[in-house]
Design a protein around this motif. Structure first.
Motif, short mmCIF file in Angstrom:
data_model
loop_
_atom_site.label_atom_id
_atom_site.label_comp_id
_atom_site.label_asym_id
_atom_site.label_seq_id
_atom_site.Cartn_x
_atom_site.Cartn_y
_atom_site.Cartn_z
N SER A 163 5.43 18.18 -6.09
CA SER A 163 4.61 19.37 -6.33
C SER A 163 3.37 19.31 -5.44
N GLY A 164 2.76 20.44 -5.23
CA GLY A 164 1.55 20.51 -4.41
C GLY A 164 0.43 19.61 -4.92
N PRO A 165 0.15 19.64 -6.25
CA PRO A 165 -0.91 18.78 -6.77
C PRO A 165 -0.64 17.27 -6.56
N ALA A 166 0.63 16.88 -6.62
CA ALA A 166 0.96 15.46 -6.39
C ALA A 166 0.65 15.08 -4.94
N ILE A 167 0.98 15.96 -4.03
CA ILE A 167 0.68 15.71 -2.61
C ILE A 167 -0.83 15.64 -2.41
N LEU A 168 -1.56 16.53 -3.05
CA LEU A 168 -3.02 16.51 -2.94
C LEU A 168 -3.61 15.20 -3.47
N LYS A 169 -3.06 14.71 -4.58
CA LYS A 169 -3.52 13.43 -5.14
C LYS A 169 -3.26 12.30 -4.14
N MET A 170 -2.06 12.29 -3.56
CA MET A 170 -1.73 11.25 -2.60
C MET A 170 -2.64 11.34 -1.38
N GLU A 171 -2.87 12.54 -0.88
CA GLU A 171 -3.74 12.72 0.28
C GLU A 171 -5.18 12.31 -0.01
N LYS A 172 -5.61 12.55 -1.25
CA LYS A 172 -6.95 12.13 -1.63
C LYS A 172 -7.06 10.61 -1.57
N LEU A 173 -6.03 9.91 -2.07
CA LEU A 173 -6.02 8.45 -2.00
C LEU A 173 -5.94 7.97 -0.55
N LEU A 174 -5.15 8.64 0.26
CA LEU A 174 -5.05 8.28 1.68
C LEU A 174 -6.40 8.44 2.37
N ASN A 175 -7.11 9.49 2.00
CA ASN A 175 -8.41 9.78 2.60
C ASN A 175 -9.46 8.74 2.19
N ILE A 176 -9.38 8.27 0.95
CA ILE A 176 -10.36 7.32 0.43
C ILE A 176 -10.10 5.90 0.94
N ASP A 177 -8.84 5.53 1.07
CA ASP A 177 -8.48 4.15 1.42
C ASP A 177 -8.94 3.81 2.85
N GLU A 178 -9.72 2.75 2.97
CA GLU A 178 -10.25 2.36 4.29
C GLU A 178 -9.20 1.74 5.21
N ASN A 179 -8.04 1.38 4.66
CA ASN A 179 -6.96 0.81 5.48
C ASN A 179 -6.16 1.87 6.22
N ILE A 180 -6.34 3.13 5.84
CA ILE A 180 -5.61 4.23 6.47
C ILE A 180 -6.39 4.73 7.68
N LEU A 195 0.83 -1.21 0.00
CA LEU A 195 0.00 0.00 0.00
C LEU A 195 0.87 1.26 0.00
N CYS A 196 1.93 1.23 0.76
CA CYS A 196 2.86 2.37 0.80
C CYS A 196 3.43 2.62 -0.59
N LYS A 197 3.80 1.54 -1.28
CA LYS A 197 4.34 1.68 -2.64
C LYS A 197 3.33 2.31 -3.58
N LYS A 198 2.05 2.01 -3.36
CA LYS A 198 0.98 2.59 -4.18
C LYS A 198 0.98 4.12 -4.03
N PHE A 199 1.17 4.59 -2.79
CA PHE A 199 1.18 6.04 -2.55
C PHE A 199 2.47 6.68 -3.08
N LEU A 200 3.57 5.94 -3.00
CA LEU A 200 4.83 6.44 -3.56
C LEU A 200 4.73 6.60 -5.07
N LYS A 201 4.03 5.65 -5.71
CA LYS A 201 3.88 5.68 -7.17
C LYS A 201 3.14 6.94 -7.62
N VAL A 202 2.17 7.38 -6.83
CA VAL A 202 1.42 8.60 -7.16
C VAL A 202 2.36 9.79 -7.21
N LEU A 203 3.25 9.86 -6.22
CA LEU A 203 4.21 10.98 -6.19
C LEU A 203 5.19 10.89 -7.36
#
Length: 163
Positions: free
Chosen positions: A78-95, A32-40
């Motif tokens: 970049s700011g938008p990349a962080i926002l994308k990652m945070e959006k995924l973090l917010n959606i994922d029920e495992n977080i 899961l961590c790798k998934k968030f790294l890939k977004v960045l």
């Protein structure tokens, strides 16, 4: 002078910490961590450091969880990349929780948590052994006292019967 678009897309240093549910395996948590790294990385960000702090106790229950898998990510994004990652973090029920902050520079050395954990396993084991040994000795001493009390009571009963 930077335009608004250039300001938004400029790269900055960020530090993100997130906690995953305790019932995930370590391998699942790391994937899961790798998934968030890939977004960045897909958004031209550079991940400078990731740390897995392990399954740790939470200060209080979060969604009926007493423990959680902790991760740290340091990145230049970049700011938008962080926002994308945070959006995924917010959606994922495992977080369970996450926090991202902007930092001035990325520390090359391990975080304080990692430094503390290196020696703590051995120290914790040694402390447990000493505590367990002390409790065992204490219990044995109490058992001996109880045996002495019982033998004294038995003798007194015998003396009373013989009189």
């Amino acid at each position: 002078v930077l335009t608004n678009k250039e300001k938004i897309n400029s790269m900055s240093f960020y530090e993100s910490v997130f906690i995953l549910r305790q019932d995930l395996t370590t391998e699942n948590a790391k994937s899961l961590c790798k998934k968030f790294l890939k977004v960045l990385e897909d958004d031209e960000g550079k991940v400078a450091k990731t740390e897995y702090w392990g399954l740790r106790n939470l200060t209080f229950k979060i969604n009926k969880n007493k423990k959680g898998h902790y991760f740290l990510i340091n990145s230049e994004s970049s700011g938008p990349a962080i926002l994308k990652m945070e959006k995924l973090l917010n959606i994922d029920e495992n977080i369970l929780r996450y926090l991202t902050i902007k930092i001035s520079k990325i520390e090359e050395e391990p975080s304080i948590i990692m430094k503390e954990d290196k020696g703590s396993d051995r120290e914790t084991r040694d402390r447990r052994k000493k505590t367990t040994a002390a409790k065992t000795e204490e219990k044995e001493a109490l058992d001996k006292k109880e045996e002495k009390k019982e033998t004294i009571k038995d003798r007194e009963k015998k003396d009373i019967k013989t009189d």
